[in-house]
Design a protein around this motif. Structure first.
Motif, PDB file in Angstrom:
ATOM      1  N   PRO A 148      -5.697  -4.376   6.431  1.00 30.84           N
ATOM      2  CA  PRO A 148      -7.030  -4.832   6.033  1.00 30.84           C
ATOM      3  C   PRO A 148      -7.011  -6.136   5.237  1.00 30.84           C
ATOM      4  O   PRO A 148      -8.068  -6.680   4.962  1.00 30.84           O
ATOM      5  N   LYS A 201       6.315 -10.690   6.359  1.00 31.23           N
ATOM      6  CA  LYS A 201       5.327 -10.661   5.271  1.00 31.23           C
ATOM      7  C   LYS A 201       6.072 -10.601   3.940  1.00 31.23           C
ATOM      8  O   LYS A 201       7.306 -10.533   3.918  1.00 31.23           O
ATOM      9  N   PRO A 205      -1.609   1.247   6.308  1.00 31.69           N
ATOM     10  CA  PRO A 205      -1.945   1.330   7.733  1.00 31.69           C
ATOM     11  C   PRO A 205      -0.869   0.702   8.615  1.00 31.69           C
ATOM     12  O   PRO A 205      -0.606   1.189   9.709  1.00 31.69           O
ATOM     13  N   CYS A 206      -0.219  -0.350   8.107  1.00 37.96           N
ATOM     14  CA  CYS A 206       0.795  -1.022   8.924  1.00 37.96           C
ATOM     15  C   CYS A 206       1.967  -0.092   9.202  1.00 37.96           C
ATOM     16  O   CYS A 206       2.534  -0.097  10.294  1.00 37.96           O
ATOM     17  N   CYS A 230       0.820  -1.212   0.000  1.00 35.82           N
ATOM     18  CA  CYS A 230       0.000   0.000   0.000  1.00 35.82           C
ATOM     19  C   CYS A 230       0.857   1.267   0.000  1.00 35.82           C
ATOM     20  O   CYS A 230       1.895   1.331   0.660  1.00 35.82           O
TER      21      CYS A 230
END
Ligand code: SF4
Ligand code: SF4
Lengths: 230, 458
Positions: A114, A158, A78-79, A74
């Motif tokens: 998300p 990740k 948000p992370c 992204c």
């Protein structure tokens, strides 16, 4: 990256290739393939079952599609925003990475993402016998440890978009391994690249665009219909 | 040490009258046993934590789908207790509620104990607890967690300072009457109350924003989160101070005036009403629409869902029952109704915290099979989960119990050392010698705590 859901047959090759090259322990999946109804990036349809490969709908009106999901890289991640110690960071070119030497293991990023793509090292990961089979060595970006063959317990990991490979001009391993050529990798800032063209002319879409995370992974919608007409 | 303090504190050994001496000895035994139990619980907690450090967080019931568990919801619960205790204590000063002033030091003590325990509760939740200093070395100011750590630190320092000042003031007041030193401290007490009230509100709001600002989880992402947290904090914090005050009345030698009870009842009733109103308003907003991520979360909680036991705890056990206990005249007159209502209200708020955290995770992020990877391998089950599950392990229970034991220990020591229920700020007459009827009512109960200790000892 653009993923063509018309081409994806749900074979999980990209997921398994990712697991191998990154030495993900048993039960860890940086990349997974969801079974969906066509063009359902958000959950407008309840799943037909909790098992993969089960079509949606009632026979003979059934439909089926696949959605491979790894970190969406992204732009407004948000992370990155929630990580209290800046262990998760966004590199200039848009790749979101985790510094395994700084992460305190609070898992706030997992609550904030998300897409559910982050994996935590709850204990010492179990690995199949035979030792390391993937990259096999540490990789640093600006001195920060963003890949290690064995991640320490208590940190989050990740998809790294295979920084090791893209820094050398190669495509990520999932892109290379996809037997159907469903994955296209390129520079979204270059208007003449394949990915830019697919986003511009092919109508490629992001997952959960309404959340404003502005992912760098796009999906080409399913154009055909799989439903059997009676 | 002031002489005024003596009536309210636990009896000291070596008292002149022989009967009282025996009684005090027994009570002393009781306290020792109480400490022994607390130390045992804390040791259990420590052992559990050492175990967790060795094994990693694999020792807990958390996995990738439900990646926060009992530590986080208990953390939020204790932060709420802390904020609520201080909100109650400082409103006594700010709004001039005389009847609550005798409880202000108890409120601040409980707030300080709760915030310490809450801060410690985060540590076992970290995968790399020894890197915790990174929070101060590389803070990321867009993370609500950093702000929460900051406000927790400020708040902890504040509550310790506040407690010290209140203690000094009470002593000065008792020693020299309304002298200049007492008057000066009195001003500080007032100023601190005016600072304390917004700090406490902020403390719990920031904690609420850890969840409320997250766009990923529909169950959390509501602007109602901070107001809801604040009102549930007032509810649970007041309930806790009520319980502590009633315990002090039972085991110590203070008596709560009816006026104080009335205010406590009022605080609990009003905050419980607002709490249920907020939660209900949120449900209705989610029910009206058909947003899949919201509806699937709500269906888990509403009757019939797999987490509906939390709904019943929140709405009936911790909602309607305490309201009935405090409002129905026949029940309200019962001696036990206040503590029962306070206890149940706390149960309800704890259920709300569990519901908030766990359902946020259990509710599927992607509603498509196979769901999310678990990050763990189980040869007989899938490595994926669509709808999350969470069962805390004994390690988690042990650590939480140990920290709850620490809370009880801090409050007990603080209560005995600081004489928090003694002549409180400006409320001398209210907590003076109990009225004759109250004294006679309490008389037969007095030996009990000692007797309990003695029977355990024998
Ligand atoms: S998909 Fe999740 S982990 Fe990846 S950048 Fe976005 S928020 Fe972060
Ligand atoms: S778990 Fe690690 S990467 Fe994730 S938010 Fe916490 S410190 Fe940052």
């Amino acid at each position: 990256m653009v993923i063509d859901t018309n081409r994806c047959v749900g074979c999980w090759t990209c997921a398994v290739a990712c697991k191998e090259i990154n030495d993900e322990p048993l039960g860890y999946w940086w990349n997974r393939v969801l079974t969906t109804a066509p063009n359902q990036s958000t959950a407008a349809k309840a799943p037909a079952s909790e098992n993969i490969d089960v079509p949606y709908g009632v026979y003979p009106n059934v439909e089926l599609a696949y959605l491979p999901v790894a970190c969406q890289q992204c732009n407004d991640a948000p992370c990155v925003k929630v990580c209290p110690v800046q262990a998760t960071f966004r590199r200039e070119d848009g790749v979101v990475l985790v510094d395994y030497e700084r992460c305190i293991g609070c898992r706030y990023c997992m609550a904030a993402c998300p897409y559910g793509v982050r994996i935590f090292n709850w204990g010492d990961g179990e690995r199949a016998p035979g030792g390391v089979i993937g990259y096999g060595k540490d990789y640093r970006v600006d001195g920060r440890l963003v890949f290690a063959p064995v991640r320490p317990k208590g940190v989050v990991e990740k998809c790294t978009l295979c920084v090791e490979r893209i820094d050398e001009g190669q495509v990520p391993f999932c892109v290379e391994s996809c037997p159907l050529g469903a994955r296209v990798f390129g520079d979204l800032n270059d208007p003449s690249s394949d990915v830019s063209r697919l986003v511009r002319d092919g109508g490629a879409q992001q997952l959960h665009p309404e959340l404003g995370t502005d992912p760098n992974v796009y999906y080409l919608p399913v154009a055909r219909r799989v439903a059997a007409e009676s | 040490m002031s002489t005024v303090a003596v009536p309210s504190r636990a009896p000291r050994p070596g008292s002149p009258t022989p009967s009282a001496g025996a009684l005090q000895k027994a009570a002393h035994h009781g306290v020792r046993w109480w400490y022994a139990v607390l130390v045992a619980i804390m040791a259990w907690g420590l052992a559990a934590w050492i175990d967790e450090l060795n094994v990693g967080l694999a020792a807990t019931g958390m996995r990738d789908v439900v990646s926060w568990g009992i530590y986080i919801f208990t953390f939020a619960f204790f932060i709420g207790l802390s904020a609520g205790g201080l909100i109650m204590a400082s409103s006594a000063e700010v709004f001039g509620i005389k009847a609550l002033k005798p409880l202000s030091r108890l409120g601040v003590l409980s707030a300080a104990a709760c915030v310490s325990v809450a801060a410690l509760m985060i540590i076992p939740d970290l995968g790399q607890p020894f890197r915790i200093l990174n929070l101060f070395v590389h803070p990321n100011w867009s993370s609500p967690l950093v702000w929460d750590i900051l406000i927790i630190t400020v708040y902890f320092v504040f509550s310790v300072v506040d407690l010290t000042v209140l203690h000094r003031h009470a002593r000065a007041d008792a020693e020299e009457g309304h002298g200049t030193r007492a008057a000066r401290l009195r001003t500080v007490v007032r100023v601190l109350a005016y600072v304390g009230l917004p700090t406490a509100v902020l403390l719990h709001s920031v904690t609420a924003w850890i969840f409320g600002v997250q766009i990923a989880r529909a169950w959390w992402n509501t602007s109602l989160m901070a107001p809801l947290f604040v009102v549930s904090a007032v509810l649970s914090g007041t309930a806790l101070v009520t319980l502590l005050a009633l315990l002090a009345e039972r085991f110590g030698k203070v008596s709560l005036p009816e006026e104080t009870r009335r205010w406590l009842r009022g605080f609990i009733v009003v905050s419980l009403f607002i709490d249920l109103f907020f939660v209900g308003a949120d449900y209705i907003t989610m029910l009206w629409g058909n947003v899949p991520s919201e509806r699937s979360a709500l269906n888990l909680v509403l009757p019939g869902g797999s987490w509906s036991w939390l709904f019943w705890l929140e709405w009936i056990v911790g909602g309607l029952v305490p309201l009935a206990l405090l409002l129905v005249p026949r029940l309200r007159r019962q001696q036990w109704s206040l503590w029962a209502a306070a206890l149940l209200a706390m149960v309800g708020v704890y259920a709300f915290r569990i519901e908030l955290v766990v359902v946020g995770f259990v509710n599927p992020l992607t509603q498509f099979p196979p769901g999310n990877a678990l990050g763990t391998y189980n040869p007989s089950a899938s490595s994926f989960q669509l709808v999350g599950a969470y069962h805390p392990t004994w390690v988690e229970y042990g650590i939480v119990a140990g920290l709850a034991g620490l809370f009880a220990a801090i409050v007990t020591v603080g209560y005995r050392r600081l004489d928090v229920m003694g002549t409180a700020v400006g409320a001398g007459p209210l907590l003076g010698p109990p009225p004759a009827d109250a004294a006679s009512r309490r008389e037969p109960q007095l030996p009990e705590p000692g007797a309990l200790g003695a029977s355990v000892a024998s």
